[in-house]
Structure formats: structure tokens, C-alpha cells
Write a protein that holds these residues in place. Structure first.
Motif, short mmCIF file in Angstrom:
data_model
loop_
_atom_site.label_atom_id
_atom_site.label_comp_id
_atom_site.label_asym_id
_atom_site.label_seq_id
_atom_site.Cartn_x
_atom_site.Cartn_y
_atom_site.Cartn_z
N LYS A 148 0.83 -1.21 0.00
CA LYS A 148 0.00 0.00 0.00
C LYS A 148 0.86 1.26 0.00
O LYS A 148 0.51 2.25 -0.63
CB LYS A 148 -0.95 -0.01 1.21
CG LYS A 148 -2.12 -0.95 1.02
CD LYS A 148 -3.01 -0.92 2.24
CE LYS A 148 -4.15 -1.89 2.11
NZ LYS A 148 -4.94 -1.95 3.35
N LEU A 155 2.07 1.87 -3.45
CA LEU A 155 1.03 2.40 -4.35
C LEU A 155 0.53 3.77 -3.91
O LEU A 155 -0.40 4.32 -4.49
CB LEU A 155 -0.16 1.42 -4.40
CG LEU A 155 0.14 0.05 -5.00
CD1 LEU A 155 -0.99 -0.92 -4.73
CD2 LEU A 155 0.37 0.18 -6.50
N ASN A 156 1.14 4.28 -2.83
CA ASN A 156 0.73 5.56 -2.24
C ASN A 156 -0.72 5.52 -1.72
O ASN A 156 -1.38 6.54 -1.63
CB ASN A 156 0.90 6.70 -3.26
CG ASN A 156 1.10 8.04 -2.58
OD1 ASN A 156 1.52 8.09 -1.43
ND2 ASN A 156 0.80 9.11 -3.27
N LEU A 157 -1.19 4.31 -1.37
CA LEU A 157 -2.49 4.20 -0.71
C LEU A 157 -2.32 4.53 0.77
O LEU A 157 -3.23 5.00 1.44
CB LEU A 157 -3.04 2.78 -0.83
CG LEU A 157 -3.36 2.28 -2.25
CD1 LEU A 157 -3.78 0.82 -2.22
CD2 LEU A 157 -4.43 3.11 -2.89
N GLU A 202 3.22 9.80 -9.57
CA GLU A 202 2.19 8.80 -9.31
C GLU A 202 1.40 8.41 -10.57
O GLU A 202 1.23 7.22 -10.86
CB GLU A 202 1.23 9.34 -8.24
CG GLU A 202 0.29 8.29 -7.70
CD GLU A 202 -0.50 8.77 -6.48
OE1 GLU A 202 -0.21 9.85 -5.96
OE2 GLU A 202 -1.41 8.01 -6.08
N LEU A 203 0.97 9.40 -11.34
CA LEU A 203 0.10 9.09 -12.48
C LEU A 203 0.84 8.33 -13.57
O LEU A 203 0.32 7.33 -14.10
CB LEU A 203 -0.51 10.36 -13.06
CG LEU A 203 -1.53 11.09 -12.19
CD1 LEU A 203 -2.28 12.13 -12.99
CD2 LEU A 203 -2.51 10.15 -11.53
N LYS A 233 1.41 4.80 -12.44
CA LYS A 233 0.20 3.97 -12.36
C LYS A 233 -0.35 3.60 -13.75
O LYS A 233 -1.15 2.68 -13.86
CB LYS A 233 -0.85 4.66 -11.48
CG LYS A 233 -0.44 4.56 -10.01
CD LYS A 233 -1.41 5.15 -9.03
CE LYS A 233 -0.94 4.87 -7.60
NZ LYS A 233 -1.77 5.51 -6.58
N ASN A 234 0.11 4.32 -14.77
CA ASN A 234 -0.23 3.91 -16.14
C ASN A 234 0.44 2.61 -16.53
O ASN A 234 -0.04 1.89 -17.41
CB ASN A 234 0.23 5.00 -17.12
CG ASN A 234 -0.92 5.89 -17.53
OD1 ASN A 234 -1.99 5.40 -17.90
ND2 ASN A 234 -0.71 7.19 -17.47
N VAL A 238 -2.55 -3.89 -10.75
CA VAL A 238 -2.60 -4.27 -9.34
C VAL A 238 -3.72 -5.29 -9.13
O VAL A 238 -4.83 -5.12 -9.63
CB VAL A 238 -2.83 -3.04 -8.43
CG1 VAL A 238 -2.85 -3.45 -6.96
CG2 VAL A 238 -1.76 -1.99 -8.67
N PHE A 245 -10.08 5.08 -18.35
CA PHE A 245 -8.95 5.37 -17.44
C PHE A 245 -7.60 5.21 -18.13
O PHE A 245 -6.65 5.88 -17.78
CB PHE A 245 -9.00 4.44 -16.22
CG PHE A 245 -10.19 4.64 -15.33
CD1 PHE A 245 -10.65 5.90 -15.03
CD2 PHE A 245 -10.87 3.55 -14.79
CE1 PHE A 245 -11.75 6.10 -14.21
CE2 PHE A 245 -11.97 3.72 -13.97
CZ PHE A 245 -12.41 5.00 -13.68
N PHE A 246 -7.51 4.24 -19.05
CA PHE A 246 -6.22 3.92 -19.67
C PHE A 246 -6.27 4.17 -21.17
O PHE A 246 -7.14 3.61 -21.85
CB PHE A 246 -5.86 2.44 -19.44
CG PHE A 246 -5.55 2.10 -18.02
CD1 PHE A 246 -4.31 2.40 -17.47
CD2 PHE A 246 -6.48 1.46 -17.22
CE1 PHE A 246 -4.02 2.08 -16.16
CE2 PHE A 246 -6.20 1.14 -15.90
CZ PHE A 246 -4.95 1.44 -15.37
#
Lengths: 283, 208
Positions: free
Chosen positions: A46, A49-51, A70-71, A74-75, A79, A102-103
Motif C-alpha cells: 500500500k 502504491l501511495n495508498l 504517481e500518475l 500507475k499507467n 494491481v 482510465f487507460f
């Protein structure tokens, strides 16, 4: 190049804390991240993932800081958690429509091919799917934007051996591309033995071991004998000792021990149990 | 952002059929009682609640944990709920207003300027309600949020009835403020924008 690098990660959550967690995952490899329940696997993931917000330390994915980039990071990652965390009234077809927003790289035809391959019904609501089906859908969702790195947090826990085996095969298929990498957290050591190239062991929020699986399996050995026999082993060869059923057991470096000592080949589970329950000293 | 709104619309679309029946029932009630303002108020209330329902679904499914693994900013995640709420509110008003005008046309129970005054006040109230509820739901979650919603509905009435002797005559005060009523929806929008900034700040501090 390392796809994941974690340096001195610290995070406190109530009575539990990650203490200076450091390890790296080389590109093109599968890292098995293992530890008992509550050891800190999910907390580490977590934070990655910066959660969860780290208190200090450095987390680099693809060489970039996760908080600052982050963005873009995450592309390029997929997960899979221990369950599929989407509203249960949605179905796989609706999820395709949503995920393609989103992608930019979302590949609907690849997604539907995976659904067919996994026998996941396209129009059944998530709440009507079995746990195994939900996990397969979760994996299809994680793979269909063609990520370079998969981060898997206990994806096989609570699944029967047949489904687990099918899921592990999917991950091996993903690894056919040499630029792909996986971080696979699990407490099921047999899964890791099948798929992992490296093993990182976390216990009570601390990393006890991060090593190539081959080193662990082929350079380590278990000696079983009496206290006196264990005492005869060279001190620098002993990694951990513990009480066995008929005396003492010692995890040793194979090459540092005289061939007169009969050694058994350890499993990953044996090694982990030595590290978690064993002692550093002989007695 | 579009994906998030689409996800919420698909998630809450199951509610639409049920709510269409409720609106139909309210329409009949409004015609029978000749009270068009009631229809407007309840339609606005129903559509406003959809955003809260979407938040409840998110909470139950731990959607935020999943959403925050996607290439989305936390600001986008919060703003999507505000845009969804605003869109639904507009749709609600656009559906309700012609019905209200029709009822008014047949009953002529109140003068048309009063109708538009009511419309402005109700829209402003709905925007303020969203401005209060969204940060509360985002911060506390749906269960605690419901208690706050109940308090928000009953507290003003309770306070007014408790302290009514100390308050100026509300009817006279409102009559004096009549010329300002048409700008109240814009004030509501401004408050909603401020609320979105607060909710984003709250969400950015959350952990999943």
C-alpha cells in the motif's frame, strides 16, 4: 535495472510499524514477498502504491518516486488485491467500458480474450461470481492495459489449488515478455516456489531476507542431529538453529560445511520457518 | 474523470426505475394536492441522494482502494462526485420544472413569480445540501454521514422552533429579501465549489 527499489521505508499504523524496509525487484523477474499474516506485506504494498503515506524512506518504481510521478507510474502497473474492489452490481462488460476511460492503452479485445480464456461470464454481476472468478476478472482487469509491472497482494489466498494453479500459469504467461516484472505477495510458499525468482521475507515489519530463490534452494542445507553434532558445525556456516523433533536442526550454508555432515535440501517454507522461528545462536 | 462518472451512473442506474415510480407517485400527489413546490422539493431531494448512494456503493466495495491504483488524481476522484451530483440535480430540475409548470397551468394555485422564487430557493438549498453532505460523507463514510444528514434535516427546524421568540418574523424577512432570491442558486454554486476544495483536502489526507 530495478523496477522496484525501496530504501528505509518506515510507516507506523497503531501498534504495528514497518521498520526501515529495503529491497529491490530487478526487471524481468518475479519477486515473492512472503511473511505470515500481519507481517507487513500489504502495508508495504500500500505504501508502494501511495495508498498509505510513508513516514520516511524512498520508494522508486521504474526509477521514479511514486509520490512525485504517481500518475505516470500507475499507467504502467497492474494491481491485483486479495479481492476485486469494484461495486458488486457491475459486470465484466460494464467494467470494460469504464476501464477504457482510465487507460489510453486499454485493449478491449485482449480483455475479452482473457475473459474467454478464464471462463469469466461477461454479463454476470461481480456479486454473482465465485471468488475464483472474481480473482480471474481482477487479473484480466490488471492485465488489459498491458502493464510492465504487476503488483499482486495475496491474489491466491483462499482459493482452491486448481484455481491457484491456473492463476499462477497466467502470471507465468505474463512473464514471457522479458521486460515484465511481478511483485507477488503471499504466505503460500508453494506458490512462490513455483513462480518466484527472488524471495523477500518480512516479519514483524522488518525484512529478514531478500535473496535469489536458487541461492536459497541450492546453497542452503538443513542439518538434523544432536546438540553435540550441531556444535561441531563451523560457526560461520550456521544461519539459524531450532529445536527439531529428535534433537537440533540447523540451516547452514552448504558450501561451508564438510561433506561428512549429511544435509537435506530445504524448501522455501523450511527456510522461512528457520528465519521466523529459529535462533541465530546454536542453543 | 469521465470513467468515474460513468461508473457511478452505471452503478446507480438500478435505482432509476424505482425512483421513476416514486416521482410518478409524487406527481399524482402534487396534482391532487395542487402543491407543485412539493414535487420540485422531493425530486431535488431524490436526485441529490443519488450521489450519496454512489458514495455508499463505493464504501461497501472498497472502490477507493482500487481507484487509487489507477492513473487518477485524488482531486479527480472527489470532483467526479461533485460533477455527478450537479449533473443529476440539473437533470432533476429539468424533468421537474415542466411538470411543475403544467400543474401550475392547470391549477393556477400560485402566481408564476412565486413559482420561480421557489425554484431558485430549492435549487440553492439542494446545492448547499450537497456542499455540506459530500465532505461529510467523504470524511466520515456513509453510516456516520447518514446521522449528520438527519441532524442537518431536523436541526434547523428544531432551532427555529426553540428560539422563535428571539428571531425576527421570518416571513417578513424573506419578503424583504425577495429581490435577492434569484441569485441564491449562484451563491449555492459558489458554496459547492468551496466545498469541493475542502472535500479534496480531506480526501488527500485519507489512507486506503
Amino acid at each position: 535495472m530495478n523496477v522496484i527499489e525501496i530504501h528505509d521505508l518506515h510507516k507506523s499504523l497503531g501498534n504495528f510499524s514497518l521498520k526501515d524496509v529495503s529491497f529491490a525487484v530487478p526487471q524481468g523477474t518475479v519477486m515473492g514477498f512472503v511473511g505470515e499474516n500481519g507481517a507487513g506485506k500489504s502495508t508495504t504494498i500500500k505504501c508502494m502504491l501511495n495508498l498509505l503515506k510513508k513516514q520516511y524512506g524512498e520508494i522508486l518504481l521504474f526509477g521514479k518516486d511514486i509520490v512525485e510521478h504517481e500518475l505516470s507510474i500507475k499507467n504502467d502497473i497492474g494491481v491485483v488485491f486479495d479481492d476485486l474492489y469494484v461495486p458488486e452490481t457491475l459486470n465484466a462488460t460494464q467494467l470494460d467500458k469504464i476501464m477504457k476511460k482510465f487507460f489510453k492503452t486499454w485493449d478491449s479485445s485482449y480483455y475479452f480474450e482473457r475473459l474467454v480464456q478464464f471462463n469469466v461470464p461477461k454479463r454476470k454481476k461481480v456479486k454473482e461470481l465465485s471468488r475464483g472468478m472474481r480473482m480471474k476478472l481482477s487479473i484480466a482487469l490488471a492485465l488489459s492495459h498491458h502493464p510492465k509491472l504487476l503488483i499482486l497482494d495475496e491474489p491466491t489466498s483462499g482459493l482452491d489449488p486448481i484455481i491457484r494453479d491456473e492463476i499462477l500459469d497466467l502470471f507465468l504467461e505474463f512473464m514471457q515478455d522479458e521486460t515484465h516484472s511481478i511483485l507477488f505477495s503471499s504466505h503460500i510458499t508453494s506458490d512462490l516456489e513455483k513462480i518466484a525468482d527472488y524471495i523477500t521475507l518480512i516479519h514483524n515489519g522488518e525484512i529478514l531476507l531478500s535473496e535469489s530463490k536458487d541461492v536459497l534452494l541450492y546453497e542452503y542445507g538443513i542439518f538434523k542431529g544432536s546438540n553435540e553434532e550441531v556444535n561441531d558445525l563451523p560457526e560461520h556456516a550456521i544461519i539459524r538453529t531450532r529445536n527439531g523433533t529428535f534433537g537440533m536442526e540447523a540451516l547452514v550454508l552448504k558450501n561451508e560445511v564438510n561433506q561428512a555432515f549429511k544435509l537435506e535440501k530445504p524448501s522455501i517454507e523450511d527456510i522461512l520457518l528457520f528465519y521466523v522461528k529459529g535462533r541465530v545462536e546454536r542453543w | 474523470m469521465v470513467g468515474l462518472i460513468l461508473k457511478d451512473l452505471i452503478t446507480i442506474q438500478r435505482q432509476f426505475k424505482t425512483q421513476a415510480f416514486i416521482v410518478l407517485f409524487l406527481l399524482i400527489m402534487a396534482i391532487v394536492t395542487q402543491q407543485s413546490a412539493i414535487l420540485l422539493t422531493l425530486v431535488v431531494f431524490i436526485v441529490t441522494m443519488q450521489a450519496m448512494i454512489a458514495l455508499t456503493y463505493d464504501e461497501q466495495s472498497k472502490w477507493d482502494r482500487f481507484a487509487n491504483t489507477l492513473p487518477l488524481t485524488k482531486g479527480d476522484i472527489v470532483l467526479s462526485k461533485y460533477i455527478l451530483s450537479f449533473l443529476l440535480l440539473m437533470i432533476g430540475l429539468i424533468i421537474a420544472l415542466p411538470l411543475v409548470l403544467l400543474i401550475h397551468f392547470f391549477t393556477q394555485q400560485e402566481i408564476i413569480t412565486d413559482l420561480f422564487l421557489n425554484f431558485s430557493l430549492i435549487a440553492a438549498f439542494a446545492l448547499c445540501l450537497l456542499a455540506v453532505l459530500l465532505p461529510i460523507y467523504i470524511h466520515f463514510g456513509s453510516i456516520k454521514g447518514r446521522f449528520v444528514l438527519m441532524a442537518f434535516c431536523f436541526m434547523p427546524g428544531a432551532l427555529v422552533s426553540l428560539f422563535k421568540e428571539y428571531l425576527p418574523n421570518i416571513t417578513i424577512t424573506l419578503a424583504n429579501l425577495k429581490q435577492f432570491v434569484y441569485i441564491t442558486p449562484f451563491a449555492g454554486l459558489f458554496i459547492l465549489w468551496l466545498s469541493s476544495l475542502l472535500a479534496t483536502a480531506i480526501y488527500q489526507r485519507k489512507e486506503f
